[in-house]
Design a protein around this motif. Structure first.
Motif, PDB file in Angstrom:
ATOM      1  N   PRO A 114      28.898  21.965 -60.189  1.00 47.46           N
ATOM      2  CA  PRO A 114      28.435  22.714 -59.025  1.00 47.46           C
ATOM      3  C   PRO A 114      28.080  21.775 -57.870  1.00 47.46           C
ATOM      4  O   PRO A 114      28.144  22.153 -56.710  1.00 47.46           O
ATOM      5  N   GLN A 167      32.314  23.205 -57.146  1.00 46.30           N
ATOM      6  CA  GLN A 167      33.304  23.823 -58.020  1.00 46.30           C
ATOM      7  C   GLN A 167      32.690  24.963 -58.818  1.00 46.30           C
ATOM      8  O   GLN A 167      31.573  24.855 -59.318  1.00 46.30           O
ATOM      9  N   ILE A 168      33.442  26.050 -58.915  1.00 47.01           N
ATOM     10  CA  ILE A 168      33.064  27.140 -59.800  1.00 47.01           C
ATOM     11  C   ILE A 168      33.761  26.884 -61.130  1.00 47.01           C
ATOM     12  O   ILE A 168      34.951  26.580 -61.160  1.00 47.01           O
ATOM     13  N   ASN A 169      33.023  26.992 -62.198  1.00 46.91           N
ATOM     14  CA  ASN A 169      33.600  26.800 -63.525  1.00 46.91           C
ATOM     15  C   ASN A 169      34.307  28.098 -63.925  1.00 46.91           C
ATOM     16  O   ASN A 169      33.650  29.096 -64.209  1.00 46.91           O
ATOM     17  N   HIS A 215      32.677  31.544 -65.631  1.00 45.51           N
ATOM     18  CA  HIS A 215      32.794  32.836 -64.955  1.00 45.51           C
ATOM     19  C   HIS A 215      33.456  33.864 -65.871  1.00 45.51           C
ATOM     20  O   HIS A 215      32.956  34.993 -66.029  1.00 45.51           O
TER      21      HIS A 215
END
Length: 143
Positions: free
Chosen positions: A59, A63-65, A69
């Motif tokens: 994060p 970045q979105i994992n 999600h």
């Protein structure tokens, strides 16, 4: 998958997506996952990359994992199917009515679940199911 490791959960996602792409028969859990993954075409490259299993998503780097999600989506779908914690299904129905879109409502619930998990980890306590449902109710305009 009751307590899979990070790699086991990711491998489940990669395998289910590959089976879907191959037209293979899916288990009910794989079918549920594929339905969720189809809503997120931005994550398909990760699901098609066997090296993604080892990738870190920070994060701090913005970045979105995608695996986190998708995991939260899967958890919420399971919770809704059994109304656990109690009252979640009704709160979600009201949230969906307010937003007019199931996927948008799911993302609101995901945020509530993420917050609930974060608080539990921070406080070293079990997740507070009642507070979780209350957070969803608040987003639905019920609290």
């Amino acid at each position: 998958m009751f307590d899979p490791s990070r790699d086991q959960a990711r491998q489940f996602f990669l395998d289910a997506w590959q089976k879907h792409r191959d037209g293979s028969v899916l288990t009910p859990m794989e079918s549920l996952f594929v339905g969720i993954a189809e809503l997120h075409p931005e994550y398909h490259p990760f699901l098609e990359d066997p090296d993604a299993i080892d990738r870190d998503f920070s994060p701090d780097d913005g970045q979105i994992n995608p695996f986190l999600h998708l995991s939260l989506h899967l958890a919420v779908e399971e919770q809704l199917s059994i109304d656990q914690p109690p009252g979640l299904k009704a709160a979600f129905a009201q949230l969906q009515l307010r937003l007019g879109n199931r996927h948008d409502a799911l993302h609101e619930v995901l945020e509530c679940l993420g917050e609930t998990i974060w608080r539990a980890q921070r406080d070293r306590q079990p997740p507070d199911g009642a507070a979780y449902v209350q957070a969803v109710r608040k987003r639905a305009g019920l609290a």
